[in-house]
Design a protein around this motif. Sequence first.
Motif, short mmCIF file in Angstrom:
data_model
loop_
_atom_site.label_atom_id
_atom_site.label_comp_id
_atom_site.label_asym_id
_atom_site.label_seq_id
_atom_site.Cartn_x
_atom_site.Cartn_y
_atom_site.Cartn_z
N ALA A 68 16.38 31.59 52.62
CA ALA A 68 15.59 30.36 52.63
C ALA A 68 14.17 30.60 53.15
O ALA A 68 13.21 30.06 52.63
CB ALA A 68 16.28 29.28 53.46
N LEU A 69 14.07 31.41 54.21
CA LEU A 69 12.74 31.69 54.77
C LEU A 69 11.89 32.43 53.76
O LEU A 69 10.69 32.14 53.62
CB LEU A 69 12.87 32.52 56.05
CG LEU A 69 11.54 32.91 56.73
CD1 LEU A 69 10.76 31.68 57.10
CD2 LEU A 69 11.82 33.77 57.96
N HIS A 70 12.50 33.36 53.03
CA HIS A 70 11.76 34.10 52.01
C HIS A 70 11.28 33.16 50.92
O HIS A 70 10.14 33.25 50.46
CB HIS A 70 12.66 35.18 51.41
CG HIS A 70 12.03 35.95 50.30
ND1 HIS A 70 10.89 36.69 50.45
CD2 HIS A 70 12.38 36.08 48.98
CE1 HIS A 70 10.55 37.24 49.30
NE2 HIS A 70 11.45 36.88 48.39
N LYS A 71 12.15 32.23 50.50
CA LYS A 71 11.77 31.27 49.47
C LYS A 71 10.65 30.37 49.96
O LYS A 71 9.73 30.03 49.23
CB LYS A 71 12.98 30.43 49.07
CG LYS A 71 14.07 31.21 48.34
CD LYS A 71 15.28 30.34 48.05
CE LYS A 71 16.37 31.14 47.35
NZ LYS A 71 17.58 30.30 47.13
N HIS A 72 10.74 29.97 51.25
CA HIS A 72 9.71 29.11 51.82
C HIS A 72 8.37 29.84 51.84
O HIS A 72 7.33 29.27 51.52
CB HIS A 72 10.12 28.70 53.24
CG HIS A 72 9.18 27.74 53.90
ND1 HIS A 72 9.14 26.41 53.58
CD2 HIS A 72 8.23 27.93 54.84
CE1 HIS A 72 8.21 25.80 54.31
NE2 HIS A 72 7.64 26.71 55.08
N THR A 73 8.40 31.14 52.22
CA THR A 73 7.19 31.93 52.25
C THR A 73 6.60 32.08 50.84
O THR A 73 5.39 32.01 50.65
CB THR A 73 7.48 33.32 52.84
OG1 THR A 73 8.07 33.17 54.13
CG2 THR A 73 6.20 34.14 52.96
N MET A 74 7.46 32.29 49.86
CA MET A 74 6.99 32.41 48.48
C MET A 74 6.34 31.11 48.01
O MET A 74 5.31 31.13 47.34
CB MET A 74 8.16 32.76 47.56
CG MET A 74 8.65 34.19 47.69
SD MET A 74 10.02 34.54 46.54
CE MET A 74 9.20 34.30 44.97
N ALA A 75 6.95 29.97 48.37
CA ALA A 75 6.38 28.68 47.97
C ALA A 75 5.02 28.48 48.61
O ALA A 75 4.07 28.01 47.97
CB ALA A 75 7.33 27.56 48.37
N ASP A 76 4.90 28.85 49.89
CA ASP A 76 3.61 28.75 50.59
C ASP A 76 2.55 29.62 49.91
O ASP A 76 1.41 29.20 49.71
CB ASP A 76 3.75 29.16 52.05
CG ASP A 76 4.49 28.11 52.87
OD1 ASP A 76 4.63 26.97 52.39
OD2 ASP A 76 4.94 28.43 53.99
N ALA A 77 2.96 30.84 49.55
CA ALA A 77 2.02 31.77 48.90
C ALA A 77 1.60 31.24 47.53
O ALA A 77 0.44 31.37 47.13
CB ALA A 77 2.67 33.14 48.76
N ALA A 78 2.55 30.64 46.83
CA ALA A 78 2.24 30.09 45.50
C ALA A 78 1.24 28.94 45.61
O ALA A 78 0.29 28.86 44.83
CB ALA A 78 3.52 29.62 44.82
N TRP A 79 1.46 28.06 46.58
CA TRP A 79 0.54 26.94 46.75
C TRP A 79 -0.84 27.43 47.19
O TRP A 79 -1.86 26.88 46.78
CB TRP A 79 1.09 25.94 47.78
CG TRP A 79 2.01 24.95 47.17
CD1 TRP A 79 3.35 24.83 47.37
CD2 TRP A 79 1.66 23.91 46.24
NE1 TRP A 79 3.85 23.80 46.60
CE2 TRP A 79 2.86 23.22 45.91
CE3 TRP A 79 0.47 23.51 45.64
CZ2 TRP A 79 2.87 22.15 45.02
CZ3 TRP A 79 0.48 22.45 44.75
CH2 TRP A 79 1.67 21.79 44.45
#
Length: 450
Positions: A68-79
């Motif tokens: 989940a943390l990895h996915k959250h980090t990916m979403a932040d990077a995408a935004w």
Amino acid sequence: MVNARFAIPASEVAELEANLEQKTKLRPTKSCGVPKVILSELEHDGCQPGGTTRDSCPWVESTADPSALHKHTMADAAWEALKQSIVYFRGQPIGTVAAIDKSQAELNYDQVFMRDFVPSALAFLMKGEPLIVKNFLEKTARLQSREKMVDHFKLGEGVMPASFKVHHSHPTEKTETLLADFGEIAIGRVAPVDSGLWWIFLLRAYTNMTMDNSLAETPHCQKAMRLILKLWLSEGSDTSPALLCADGCSMIDRRMGIYGYPIEIQALFFMALRCSLSLLKDSSDDFVGQITKRIKALSYHLHSYYWLDFQRLNDIYRYKTEEYSQTALNKFNVIPDSIPDWIFDFMPSRGGYFIGNVSPARMDFRWFCLGNFIAILSSLATGEQAEAILDLVEERWEELIGEMPLKICYPAMENQEWQIVTGCDPKNTRWSYHNGGSWPGKSHNSWICT
């Protein structure tokens, strides 16, 4: 800085952490058999997952799902990447560039492309940031009114630009203008057929998401929509209700053998026609009647001649040729020997799809993901056909997805076929770019919506 609205008092943090494991238990879902974390139960505690920070919501750090943390980090990077790509015109956001990688100069990748901005626009709308979408729709509607000339030939009024960029005429005076490309400077010199269709769809999406009809009802948006529809609804000598297109006129903007009546354009056309029925303000003229008739004719045409399943493939294989009558079954005089060998192994007994193209003596049996997913989104595909398309994806997962998510088309061309069809295009070698490559922005966005 943490928004005070979402801040949690220190006294409540311990209680949240104590209840965390119980509230974020993994629940198996039917999606590919992969367990997912259900966060909807957490919303009543006063923390909304969207728009929070890790400091204000402890569950982000201590979630039961280690990914989940990895996915959250990916979403932040995408935004963050999406925000870096925003283009401003006179202080207002009006779109996103095609690419932000500046390691090498890439021709027109610094421009805002009509089709490429659509997935970005949907993301902004879902994020609750509609201003950039509104500005984009307004500016492109005004760009449409400009005179469009290609080698002394004037294009139709309804043509929308393929892309545009902000031009600084006088850097010292900070004078900004918008320069649009209608195909006159594009590689291959092909005017975009899909830009206007995407524009109508995006206007409909903006209206639905914001619940605001005022933009769609403005004179310049109504005029832009009517010019687009007038261009594509005009009568001619064609016997098909589908749109006749040149190669390279859509997302596949290079020579790939899609000339004729490609499924991507036809599905987009169908979707734009349906969207326009709810957007046109004045329905007193016969314009709405023309749209309704075209929708009916186009739907019949695509269902009758583009849909392919196991039974239909057997029927085509047994076609008679040189039929000259009103009751002919092989209306396009397709020679059965022209059916490619790979289709017999590819077509499962369960599943089906809309093939790539149909024209005289030619059926393009290639799978094009964008056209088929748009067919589902627009309700061009019936419920049964929609299930069949998804069944096909499931049955042929390794071929259509594999390790490269959602190939644009299948199969890829190679060797002599690649030489003849693409003109030896070095960008479209096997499994690259449009030739079986993967474009996450468009195809993935359609897949998620589907």
